[in-house]
Design a protein around this motif. Structure first.
Motif, PDB file in Angstrom:
ATOM      1  N   ALA A  31      10.433  37.299  70.840  1.00  0.00           N
ATOM      2  CA  ALA A  31       9.041  37.710  71.022  1.00  0.00           C
ATOM      3  C   ALA A  31       8.589  37.346  72.431  1.00  0.00           C
ATOM      4  O   ALA A  31       9.221  36.541  73.117  1.00  0.00           O
ATOM      5  N   VAL A  32       7.471  37.938  72.850  1.00  0.00           N
ATOM      6  CA  VAL A  32       6.864  37.610  74.127  1.00  0.00           C
ATOM      7  C   VAL A  32       5.361  37.815  74.010  1.00  0.00           C
ATOM      8  O   VAL A  32       4.900  38.729  73.313  1.00  0.00           O
ATOM      9  N   ASP A  38      -1.767  39.225  73.021  1.00  0.00           N
ATOM     10  CA  ASP A  38      -1.104  39.698  71.806  1.00  0.00           C
ATOM     11  C   ASP A  38       0.377  39.312  71.868  1.00  0.00           C
ATOM     12  O   ASP A  38       0.859  38.826  72.901  1.00  0.00           O
ATOM     13  N   ILE A  39       1.111  39.533  70.788  1.00  0.00           N
ATOM     14  CA  ILE A  39       2.519  39.152  70.739  1.00  0.00           C
ATOM     15  C   ILE A  39       3.356  40.371  70.414  1.00  0.00           C
ATOM     16  O   ILE A  39       3.098  41.079  69.441  1.00  0.00           O
ATOM     17  N   PHE A  49      10.313  47.170  67.396  1.00  0.00           N
ATOM     18  CA  PHE A  49       9.352  46.348  68.116  1.00  0.00           C
ATOM     19  C   PHE A  49       8.021  46.447  67.388  1.00  0.00           C
ATOM     20  O   PHE A  49       7.645  47.523  66.908  1.00  0.00           O
ATOM     21  N   GLU A  50       7.310  45.320  67.322  1.00  0.00           N
ATOM     22  CA  GLU A  50       6.010  45.321  66.648  1.00  0.00           C
ATOM     23  C   GLU A  50       5.021  44.518  67.494  1.00  0.00           C
ATOM     24  O   GLU A  50       5.248  43.341  67.765  1.00  0.00           O
ATOM     25  N   LEU A  51       3.933  45.166  67.907  1.00  0.00           N
ATOM     26  CA  LEU A  51       2.888  44.500  68.672  1.00  0.00           C
ATOM     27  C   LEU A  51       1.830  43.994  67.698  1.00  0.00           C
ATOM     28  O   LEU A  51       1.251  44.773  66.934  1.00  0.00           O
ATOM     29  N   VAL A  52       1.593  42.670  67.723  1.00  0.00           N
ATOM     30  CA  VAL A  52       0.692  42.028  66.760  1.00  0.00           C
ATOM     31  C   VAL A  52      -0.442  41.345  67.518  1.00  0.00           C
ATOM     32  O   VAL A  52      -0.217  40.691  68.548  1.00  0.00           O
ATOM     33  N   SER A  53      -1.658  41.496  67.009  1.00  0.00           N
ATOM     34  CA  SER A  53      -2.819  40.876  67.640  1.00  0.00           C
ATOM     35  C   SER A  53      -2.838  39.379  67.384  1.00  0.00           C
ATOM     36  O   SER A  53      -2.071  38.865  66.563  1.00  0.00           O
ATOM     37  N   GLN A  54      -3.741  38.670  68.076  1.00  0.00           N
ATOM     38  CA  GLN A  54      -3.866  37.231  67.886  1.00  0.00           C
ATOM     39  C   GLN A  54      -4.323  36.887  66.472  1.00  0.00           C
ATOM     40  O   GLN A  54      -4.137  35.764  66.017  1.00  0.00           O
ATOM     41  N   ILE A  59      -0.747  46.113  65.666  1.00  0.00           N
ATOM     42  CA  ILE A  59      -1.421  47.110  66.500  1.00  0.00           C
ATOM     43  C   ILE A  59      -0.636  48.406  66.487  1.00  0.00           C
ATOM     44  O   ILE A  59      -1.170  49.478  66.239  1.00  0.00           O
ATOM     45  N   HIS A  60       0.657  48.318  66.742  1.00  0.00           N
ATOM     46  CA  HIS A  60       1.540  49.475  66.604  1.00  0.00           C
ATOM     47  C   HIS A  60       2.991  49.014  66.637  1.00  0.00           C
ATOM     48  O   HIS A  60       3.299  47.896  67.058  1.00  0.00           O
TER      49      HIS A  60
END
Length: 268
Positions: A31-32, A38-39, A49-54, A59-60
């Motif tokens: 992760a980054v 966001d992560i 890949f998964e973009l996750v909010s705080q 998110i997408h």
């Protein structure tokens, strides 16, 4: 880890406090943190890949299999450059790929080979403050530095058993003026300056209590402190920007990723 709630790493401290902020009930490989806080996670099993909010909300998601700028084959590491762009290290392509906020590949850098300036089985990625790439390749046997214009500059350290040398690199972290690596084979934390000159190492010694048991990962906080994950002893060892020991945290896991506002992420 947030110093707004608990005093973490503001200065050499006698006590560090840790509190869990968020739990993600999925299995991620790496992760980054993004520039927005966001992560971006990577799940190698799907792959995706998964973009996750705080707040822990997705998110997408995205993933496209392909070579070069058409997709990904074997993502192994991610890092954010000084301008806030995310780069993904693709081991199968021997390339580094810059992505947009939506996950589209914007540029590709790297070519396969064993000579200086080429990449072979890359494993770790980081950035110096001027935007230079620091890449660990040859399955942990070499460290190369490339300019922001993607030109080879110099190598850092070399393989061996002597002081300042490494047998196999298990992790990479950069705090601005220092490059730090961990070597689980040698049981050592090794520091170099930003030009690749050896500074010092912290290594297990005969007839003394071991400093390390199983070195799994290393990360640098936004304050410049180094966090070294040793799940064999169930702890994270914290070192100052100068490489001096501060304290231990009772934390286990497989990966540790430092983020903004002195927060951190542990992947189990």
């Amino acid at each position: 880890l947030s110093d707004k709630t608990y005093p973490l790493l503001k200065s050499p401290a006698s006590r560090l406090q840790v509190r869990r902020h968020q739990t993600f009930k999925k299995s991620y490989q790496t992760a980054v943190f993004t520039r927005k806080g966001d992560i971006l996670f990577f799940d190698g099993r799907k792959p995706q890949f998964e973009l996750v909010s705080q707040k822990g909300e997705t998110i997408h998601s995205f993933y496209k299999k392909g070579k070069g700028n058409s997709g990904f084959r074997e993502p192994v590491a991610m890092a954010m450059d000084p301008e806030g762009s995310v780069w993904i290290l693709d081991a199968a392509d021997n390339q580094i790929k810059k992505i947009s906020d939506e996950g589209a590949i914007q540029s590709v850098f790297g070519k396969k080979g064993s000579k200086e300036g080429s990449l072979k089985s890359p494993r770790f990625l980081g950035f110096l403050p001027d935007g230079a790439f620091v890449v660990v390749d040859k399955d942990g046997a070499r460290i190369q530095v490339f300019s922001p214009q993607e030109l080879f500059l110099y190598s850092v350290g070399k393989k061996g058993k002597g002081e300042g040398q490494f047998e196999g690199i298990s992790g990479l972290a950069i705090n601005g003026d220092k490059i730090a690596i961990i070597d689980n084979n040698k049981k050592a934390l090794i520091f170099y300056d930003h030009k690749g000159k050896f500074i010092k190492e912290i290594v297990n010694k005969d007839e003394k209590n071991p400093v390390w048991n199983r070195l799994a990962d290393i990360s640098a906080s936004n304050r410049g402190n180094f966090l070294v994950l040793d799940p064999g002893l169930g702890r994270v060892r914290v070192f100052s920007p100068a490489g001096n020991f501060i304290e231990d945290l009772s934390v286990g896991g497989k990966r540790i990723i430092a983020g903004p506002d002195n927060k951190g992420l542990v992947l189990n």
